[in-house]
Design a protein around this motif. Structure first.
Motif, PDB file in Angstrom:
ATOM      1  N   VAL A 108      -6.744  -0.625  -2.985  1.00  0.00           N
ATOM      2  CA  VAL A 108      -7.192   0.466  -2.117  1.00  0.00           C
ATOM      3  C   VAL A 108      -8.645   0.868  -2.385  1.00  0.00           C
ATOM      4  N   VAL A 163      -9.294  -3.384   8.004  1.00  0.00           N
ATOM      5  CA  VAL A 163     -10.446  -2.692   7.425  1.00  0.00           C
ATOM      6  C   VAL A 163     -11.696  -3.566   7.490  1.00  0.00           C
ATOM      7  N   ALA A 183       1.793  -6.543   4.516  1.00  0.00           N
ATOM      8  CA  ALA A 183       1.135  -5.267   4.814  1.00  0.00           C
ATOM      9  C   ALA A 183      -0.234  -5.181   4.142  1.00  0.00           C
ATOM     10  N   SER A 220       0.737   7.395   4.403  1.00  0.00           N
ATOM     11  CA  SER A 220       1.818   6.426   4.580  1.00  0.00           C
ATOM     12  C   SER A 220       2.832   6.516   3.447  1.00  0.00           C
ATOM     13  N   GLY A 247      -5.784   0.677   9.007  1.00  0.00           N
ATOM     14  CA  GLY A 247      -5.804  -0.181   7.823  1.00  0.00           C
ATOM     15  C   GLY A 247      -5.246   0.521   6.603  1.00  0.00           C
ATOM     16  N   GLY A 248      -5.610   1.795   6.432  1.00  0.00           N
ATOM     17  CA  GLY A 248      -5.084   2.559   5.314  1.00  0.00           C
ATOM     18  C   GLY A 248      -3.582   2.751   5.401  1.00  0.00           C
ATOM     19  N   VAL A 252      -9.503   5.287   4.837  1.00  0.00           N
ATOM     20  CA  VAL A 252      -8.589   4.294   4.260  1.00  0.00           C
ATOM     21  C   VAL A 252      -7.690   4.937   3.203  1.00  0.00           C
ATOM     22  N   GLY A 300      -3.593  -4.906   6.181  1.00  0.00           N
ATOM     23  CA  GLY A 300      -4.459  -3.745   6.008  1.00  0.00           C
ATOM     24  C   GLY A 300      -5.884  -4.138   5.681  1.00  0.00           C
ATOM     25  N   LEU A 318      -1.470   0.703   6.781  1.00  0.00           N
ATOM     26  CA  LEU A 318      -0.855  -0.578   6.407  1.00  0.00           C
ATOM     27  C   LEU A 318      -0.876  -0.778   4.898  1.00  0.00           C
ATOM     28  N   LEU A 319      -1.987  -0.442   4.259  1.00  0.00           N
ATOM     29  CA  LEU A 319      -2.049  -0.548   2.800  1.00  0.00           C
ATOM     30  C   LEU A 319      -1.035   0.393   2.160  1.00  0.00           C
ATOM     31  N   THR A 330      -3.637   5.626   3.399  1.00  0.00           N
ATOM     32  CA  THR A 330      -2.722   5.118   2.381  1.00  0.00           C
ATOM     33  C   THR A 330      -1.835   6.237   1.844  1.00  0.00           C
TER      34      THR A 330
END
Length: 466
Positions: free
Chosen positions: A261, A230, A222, A292, A243-244, A285, A226, A246-247, A289
């Motif tokens: 991050v 990005v 992940a 998520s 992307g955020g 991003v 991510g 996934l991070l 994060t």
């Protein structure tokens, strides 16, 4: 070494590791505490140790010999796949962590929060497979992995099937990383074949991420995914949000992923660094994060107790952590004078403070440099200054640096050394070499500090001269 010879040399090494796992791996019914001597004196002891040592050596040599990546990206992926095959069908190798995963999942299925209770509270039906030190310890993993562990146990209902499914998930993590690494490498100006080879061909991946198996590979898949999203779409808000997210999934598996991050936020900006640009692009991003992590925690019916569980990892003491090694060495030096000094809390605390300072400095420096490479350096510092360093932790910076660094020898060397530190049943050699390992690690720290100070002085003098 010719590429075809490296491929079959590594495969031979992987098969020997699998043999050592079948003869003396981390079986559920095996002893919870072994020593190198007891393994040697046990059934097939010399063969187990010989297969482990030669197998690791062959894998390490083949990986090092083709450190520039081999003929192509496809060739690297196929070769890595061949190397992983023997360990896919072997018993758990190098660690008993997978049994703790299963028991934490069983606790969740049984209606207990793994963040409030150890696995002995239920009790877990497979409690005797878990190392004693972790039976009463809350889970230190993020909410996503706890939910995954619960789903695995609920779907399988047995320890053996759970191990098979955990390993299958680890393989999925490797495949996802193989998809993301070339994209990340191209954005950083690094050959994709080299990135795939260095990240996935490492003996640490075969032995620990697959052989273990360890949940680190899910975090890394992940995380690399991510960063790749990005890096490939700076300034594009929708993709930056992806992307955020996934991070955030990476952080929700292991919170250590959070250190990348801020660097990902820098990589998200289109054009030169500006505070307004950072807020405009990097905010997507960071927001992704947070969404998520928080969304996964709340949706899963869990809480943020996993943050407090992170401190439990310091129960292990090994010189592979520089701060721990320095504390051990201070105690050894004081003992002949009749003093009994426990310097570990102090040296570990200093390392944590130093890490915080260095991470801020790295981020500030990354504003005008490559933030992706600095994200890898941040992960390397996070591992090096942690109170506990298990060998497979070095895969964290390895995956990012393999795709972003121009100079590779230093972290390849670290990964090679780390590959030889754990025996097939999970016995850690640092535990039995502390009187030698701790002083040597302390000496290495002193040498590195002296070199860094000298390098900083030379830099300041050159700037002053200019």
């Amino acid at each position: 070494m010719p590429s075809h010879l490296a491929r079959w040399t590594g495969l031979a090494g992987s098969m020997l590791l699998a043999l050592s796992a079948f003869l003396g791996g981390a079986f559920p019914s095996g002893p919870l505490r072994s020593t190198p001597v007891s393994i040697w004196q046990g059934p097939n002891g010399p063969l187990i140790l010989a297969a482990w040592a030669v197998g690791t050596g062959l894998l390490a040599y083949a990986w090092w010999a083709l450190r520039d990546g081999g003929p192509s990206t496809r060739w690297a992926m196929v070769t890595v796949g061949l190397w992983l095959l023997p360990l896919l069908v072997a018993p758990p190798f190098g660690s008993r962590d997978v049994y703790a995963y299963a028991c934490q999942g069983a606790s969740l299925v049984g209606g207990l929060s793994p963040y409030e209770h150890g696995v002995s509270a239920l009790p877990c039906p497979w409690l005797d497979t878990v190392s004693v030190i972790w039976r009463d310890t809350p889970a230190p993993y993020g909410p996503l992995f706890v939910l995954i562990a619960g789903a695995v146990v609920e779907a399988t209902g047995s320890l053996t099937a759970s191990i098979v499914l955990f390993r299958a998930l680890s393989l999925v993590g490797v495949l996802c990383a193989a998809w993301a690494l070339p994209t990340l490498a191209r954005r950083a100006g690094v050959p994709a074949k080299r990135a795939v080879w260095l990240a996935l061909g490492s003996p640490l991946v075969a032995a620990h991420l697959i052989g273990g198996p360890h949940n680190d590979v899910l975090m890394l898949a992940a995380l690399v995914g991510g960063l790749a999203v990005v890096a490939a779409h700076p300034g594009r808000r929708g993709m930056l949000l992806v992307g955020g997210l996934l991070l955030g999934l990476a952080v929700a598996v292991k919170v250590t992923a959070v250190v990348v991050v801020p660097f990902a936020a820098l990589a998200a900006t289109a054009g030169p660094y500006r505070i307004r640009t950072l807020i405009r692009d990097g905010g997507w991003v960071v927001g992704g994060t947070l969404a998520s992590v928080v969304g996964g925690t709340v949706a899963g019916g869990l809480d943020f107790g996993w943050v407090g569980g992170l401190s439990q990892g310091g129960a292990a003491v090994a010189w592979t952590s520089p701060s721990t090694a320095v504390g051990q060495t201070i105690g050894y030096l004081a003992a002949p004078f009749g003093a009994h000094i426990d310097a570990l809390p102090v040296t570990r605390a200093i390392a944590v403070v130093l890490l915080a300072v260095l991470l801020v400095w790295l981020w500030w420096r990354a504003r005008t440099r490559d933030p992706l490479h600095h994200a890898g350096l941040a992960l390397a510092l996070t591992v090096a200054l942690a109170p506990v360093v298990h060998p497979w932790y070095w895969t964290w910076p390895l995956f990012v640096l393999a795709a972003t660094a121009q100079r590779t020898r230093w972290f390849i060397a670290v990964a090679l050394v780390a590959s030889f530190l754990v025996l097939p049943d999970g016995t850690g050699l640092p535990r039995y070499t502390k009187t030698v390992g701790a002083p040597l690690m302390t000496l290495l720290v002193i040498v590195l500090v002296i070199r860094l100070v000298r390098s900083a002085r030379v830099t300041r003098q050159s700037v002053a001269t200019d």
